[in-house]
Design a protein around this motif. Structure first.
Motif, short mmCIF file in Angstrom:
data_model
loop_
_atom_site.label_atom_id
_atom_site.label_comp_id
_atom_site.label_asym_id
_atom_site.label_seq_id
_atom_site.Cartn_x
_atom_site.Cartn_y
_atom_site.Cartn_z
N VAL A 163 -54.26 43.33 -47.37
CA VAL A 163 -55.30 42.34 -47.48
C VAL A 163 -55.43 42.28 -45.55
O VAL A 163 -54.18 42.37 -44.28
CB VAL A 163 -54.32 41.22 -47.68
N LEU A 164 -56.51 42.73 -45.08
CA LEU A 164 -57.04 42.68 -44.05
C LEU A 164 -57.56 41.45 -43.36
O LEU A 164 -57.41 41.08 -42.45
CB LEU A 164 -58.39 43.34 -43.87
N THR A 165 -58.26 39.99 -44.39
CA THR A 165 -58.68 39.60 -43.72
C THR A 165 -59.16 38.37 -45.29
O THR A 165 -59.26 39.16 -46.34
CB THR A 165 -60.02 39.44 -43.26
N ALA A 166 -59.05 37.46 -45.20
CA ALA A 166 -59.83 36.80 -46.44
C ALA A 166 -61.31 36.31 -46.00
O ALA A 166 -61.46 36.55 -44.65
CB ALA A 166 -59.18 34.82 -45.66
N GLU A 167 -62.21 36.28 -47.39
CA GLU A 167 -63.91 36.76 -46.94
C GLU A 167 -64.38 35.16 -47.07
O GLU A 167 -64.18 34.14 -48.57
CB GLU A 167 -63.36 38.06 -47.66
N PRO A 168 -64.30 33.83 -46.19
CA PRO A 168 -65.50 33.28 -46.34
C PRO A 168 -66.64 33.17 -47.05
O PRO A 168 -67.45 34.09 -46.66
CB PRO A 168 -65.60 32.80 -45.20
N LEU A 169 -66.99 32.55 -48.77
CA LEU A 169 -68.20 31.80 -49.21
C LEU A 169 -68.88 30.83 -48.26
O LEU A 169 -68.26 30.23 -48.38
CB LEU A 169 -68.06 32.68 -50.17
N PHE B 126 -61.74 29.19 -55.41
CA PHE B 126 -61.35 29.98 -55.00
C PHE B 126 -61.57 31.43 -53.90
O PHE B 126 -62.23 31.39 -53.35
CB PHE B 126 -61.38 31.54 -56.30
N THR B 127 -60.67 31.78 -53.50
CA THR B 127 -60.94 32.44 -52.41
C THR B 127 -60.18 34.46 -52.57
O THR B 127 -59.37 34.48 -53.14
CB THR B 127 -59.45 32.11 -51.37
N LEU B 128 -61.29 34.68 -51.77
CA LEU B 128 -61.31 36.53 -51.81
C LEU B 128 -61.17 36.66 -50.83
O LEU B 128 -61.33 36.23 -49.37
CB LEU B 128 -62.67 36.51 -52.16
N ARG B 129 -59.94 38.04 -50.98
CA ARG B 129 -59.63 38.72 -49.61
C ARG B 129 -60.17 40.27 -49.56
O ARG B 129 -59.96 40.60 -50.33
CB ARG B 129 -58.32 38.85 -49.82
N THR B 130 -60.37 40.66 -48.56
CA THR B 130 -60.79 41.94 -48.41
C THR B 130 -59.69 42.55 -47.99
O THR B 130 -58.81 42.13 -47.12
CB THR B 130 -61.85 41.93 -47.31
#
Length: 293
Positions: free
Chosen positions: A159-165, A260-264
């Protein structure tokens, strides 16, 4: 077993085509066929079932494939070790997506272009399922994923970073300044990129739990943003892709927080020994996205 025969076998097993393998290896098709037959003869087992114009791995071929890949990767490591402190070189096939290629990766690509000119990056635009499949098959060396899940069968990932939407619309939209619920969004004109994109699919799942919805699809992020700015509807996109439009005021953020949370993430095949130039890429990607936050 000769290494060149294993290389040919691995390529045929990956693409499941003698013709395509010959083209990618720059051999005559007859050479590929002869090499596979030589390998089968040395092992005393058939590695492929020939089904008319199609082929598939036999059980023996399935058992050999992971060993072939390990031996090929180990040979690459040996060559790199002998080369010692020589400048990193090689090709990296990297699965990626528009939101990352256009908005997060340019500094990484620029860094590799200037710092490691002998590393050739081949960026392959694909979405989650296709990227994972290509990684498992060995078609890609590395792949960027933007997903809710962080564990993927047959892959290792970081996981590199959380990706805010951000849910965005044109200025003056009736929901701007409110805190809309899912029921409010169901009745809106919904804009989106193509199916298969994680944030679009999760958004659709969330809304259809309340009522059936349909999306006006624009294919690319840029086209979707322009449609939203023209007042055609609302869209959910990674915040990094709309930061400039929010700053200049051509789009506004609606106060709806996705549940929900996306992660790059950066992923590669489980058990794969990453060569030096691939490890450099992973390390630099980690540093870059940490700096971007």
């Amino acid at each position: 077993m000769e290494l060149r025969l294993l290389v040919t076998f691995e390529k045929v097993a990956t693409v499941l085509s003698f013709t395509r393998a010959a083209a990618e290896l720059r051999y005559a098709q007859s050479s590929v066929t002869a090499q596979i037959r030589a390998l089968e003869s040395s092992l005393g087992a058939e590695l492929f079932d020939r089904l008319g114009s199609r082929i598939r791995l036999t059980e023996a071929g399935e058992r050999l494939l992971p060993y072939a890949r390990q031996m090929i990767e180990l040979a690459g490591e040996a060559r790199a070790a002998v080369a010692g402190a020589e400048e990193p070189a090689g090709t990296l096939a990297v699965g990626t997506m528009e939101s990352l290629t256009s908005y997060r990766l340019p500094p990484l690509l620029e860094y590799f272009h200037h710092r490691y000119p002998r590393v050739r990056l081949s960026l392959r635009p694909t979405l989650g399922d296709e990227t994972r499949r290509a990684l498992r098959q060995g078609t890609y060396d590395l792949g960027f994923l933007m997903e809710e899940e962080t564990e993927h069968t047959g892959l290792e990932s970081e996981v590199l970073t959380a990706e805010p939407l951000a849910l965005v619309a044109a200025p003056g939209h009736r929901l701007h300044g409110t805190e809309p619920a899912v029921g409010d969004l169901v009745g809106e004109a919904l804009l989106a990129t193509e199916p298969g994109c994680a944030y679009r699919d999760l958004f659709e799942r969330e809304l259809t739990a309340a009522a059936p919805v349909s999306f006006l699809e624009f294919g690319t992020i840029e086209a979707t943003k322009r449609a939203a700015a023209a007042g055609l509807g609302v869209c959910l996109l990674p915040e990094v892709t709309v930061a400039a439009e929010l700053a200049e005021g051509s789009l506004v953020r609606l106060e709806w927080t996705p549940p929900f949370t996306l992660r790059t993430q950066l992923a590669w095949r489980s058990g794969k020994r990453l060569p030096a130039h691939a490890r450099l890429f992973v390390e630099r990607a980690r540093q870059l996205l940490a700096e971007q936050g």
